[in-house]
Design an enzyme around this catalytic site. Structure first.
Site, PDB file in Angstrom:
ATOM      1  N   ASP A  57       0.850  -1.199   0.000  1.00 21.25           N
ATOM      2  CA  ASP A  57       0.000   0.000   0.000  1.00 21.25           C
ATOM      3  C   ASP A  57       0.880   1.240   0.000  1.00 21.25           C
ATOM      4  O   ASP A  57       1.096   1.853   1.037  1.00 21.25           O
ATOM      5  CB  ASP A  57      -0.908  -0.039   1.236  1.00 21.25           C
ATOM      6  CG  ASP A  57      -1.794   1.188   1.325  1.00 21.25           C
ATOM      7  OD1 ASP A  57      -1.839   1.971   0.355  1.00 21.25           O
ATOM      8  OD2 ASP A  57      -2.446   1.355   2.373  1.00 21.25           O
ATOM      9  N   LYS A  59       0.239   3.721  -2.180  1.00 21.15           N
ATOM     10  CA  LYS A  59      -0.625   4.761  -2.763  1.00 21.15           C
ATOM     11  C   LYS A  59       0.175   5.603  -3.742  1.00 21.15           C
ATOM     12  O   LYS A  59       0.247   6.826  -3.625  1.00 21.15           O
ATOM     13  CB  LYS A  59      -1.263   5.623  -1.689  1.00 21.15           C
ATOM     14  CG  LYS A  59      -2.194   4.835  -0.785  1.00 21.15           C
ATOM     15  CD  LYS A  59      -3.012   5.723   0.130  1.00 21.15           C
ATOM     16  CE  LYS A  59      -3.799   4.894   1.122  1.00 21.15           C
ATOM     17  NZ  LYS A  59      -2.949   4.243   2.136  1.00 21.15           N
ATOM     18  N   ASP A  62       2.424   9.321  -8.915  1.00 23.58           N
ATOM     19  CA  ASP A  62       3.488  10.086  -9.567  1.00 23.58           C
ATOM     20  C   ASP A  62       3.335  10.007 -11.087  1.00 23.58           C
ATOM     21  O   ASP A  62       2.378   9.409 -11.591  1.00 23.58           O
ATOM     22  CB  ASP A  62       4.851   9.545  -9.096  1.00 23.58           C
ATOM     23  CG  ASP A  62       5.882  10.655  -8.936  1.00 23.58           C
ATOM     24  OD1 ASP A  62       5.988  11.493  -9.855  1.00 23.58           O
ATOM     25  OD2 ASP A  62       6.573  10.683  -7.905  1.00 23.58           O
TER      26      ASP A  62
END
Ligand code: O7E
EC number: 4.1.1.23
Length: 211
Positions: A57, A59, A62
């Protein structure tokens, strides 16, 4: 089905909890606290000790190239799924999907999610329906939103709901609303007896699923 959010820093503690609760959970989710506390090698170690699929995780949010560079290392470290933000756009999400399975954030569980993420949830659902990730994240704290996301989402895409327990969400309500997996952290790893807490939750979930 239960996903353990193993948000502790220490390697030994993480391994002990994972082994203790192993029979009651379906997957383990590793987030920054454990990776920063114990190193990326913890992913493979947990996987080998428990035999369970591992969710990283991070997240990721980019540009496509950076998402790809990070995801490559994380899949190589043993992750089966990587959690990625959809709001950065399809190209950034696809860059990770080219390397492995992803779970995409559609809406988060905390109060602040109503500020920016919830207003664009429809667009994020649209991206999910187009690129078909393994799963999406929906807020276990708002069963009515889980129900809505289930209704709008293509069949076959799994729904993961964090926010159960410590953040106030109910496992039963999230599952009734259409969640496939509940993500649970503190209610299990923060309990005096994590094994018993996981067993209780497992029984609650199983009782609901079979009834
Ligand atoms: O509240 P807890 O202790 O049960 O932990 C919940 C875990 O789910 C924790 O790792 C947190 O970072 C994560 N989470 C949320 O709580 N809310 C979200 O909206 C999304 C996640 C999550 O798993 O992100 C995946 C994108």
């Amino acid at each position: 089905m239960i996903v353990l959010a193993l948000d502790v820093y220490e390697r030994e503690r993480a391994l002990r909890i994972a082994e203790d609760v192993r029979e009651y959970i379906s997957m383990i989710k590793v987030n920054w606290p454990l990776i920063l506390g114990s190193g990326i090698g913890i992913i493979r170690e947990l996987k080998e000790r428990t035999g369970l699929p591992m969710i990283a995780d991070l997240k990721l949010a980019d540009i496509p190239n950076t998402n790809r560079l990070v995801a490559k290392k994380v899949f190589e470290a043993g992750a089966d799924y990587i959690i990625v933000h959809g709001f950065v756009g399809r190209d950034s999400v696809r860059a990770i999907m080219e390397l492995g399975e992803i779970i995409m954030v559609v809406e988060m569980s905390h109060p602040g999610a109503e500020e920016f993420i919830q207003p664009v949830a429809d667009k994020l659902i649209e991206i999910a329906n187009e690129i078909e990730p393994f799963g999406v994240i929906a807020p276990g704290t708002r069963p009515e939103r889980v129900r809505y996301i289930r209704k709008m989402l293509k069949k076959g895409i799994k729904i993961f709901t964090p926010g159960i327990g410590a953040q106030g969400g109910s496992a039963r309500k999230a599952l009734e609303a259409g969640a496939d997996y509940i993500i649970v952290g503190r209610r299990i790893y923060g309990a005096e007896d994590p094994r018993r807490a996981a067993e209780e939750l497992y029984k609650e979930v199983r009782a609901w699923s079979s009834g």
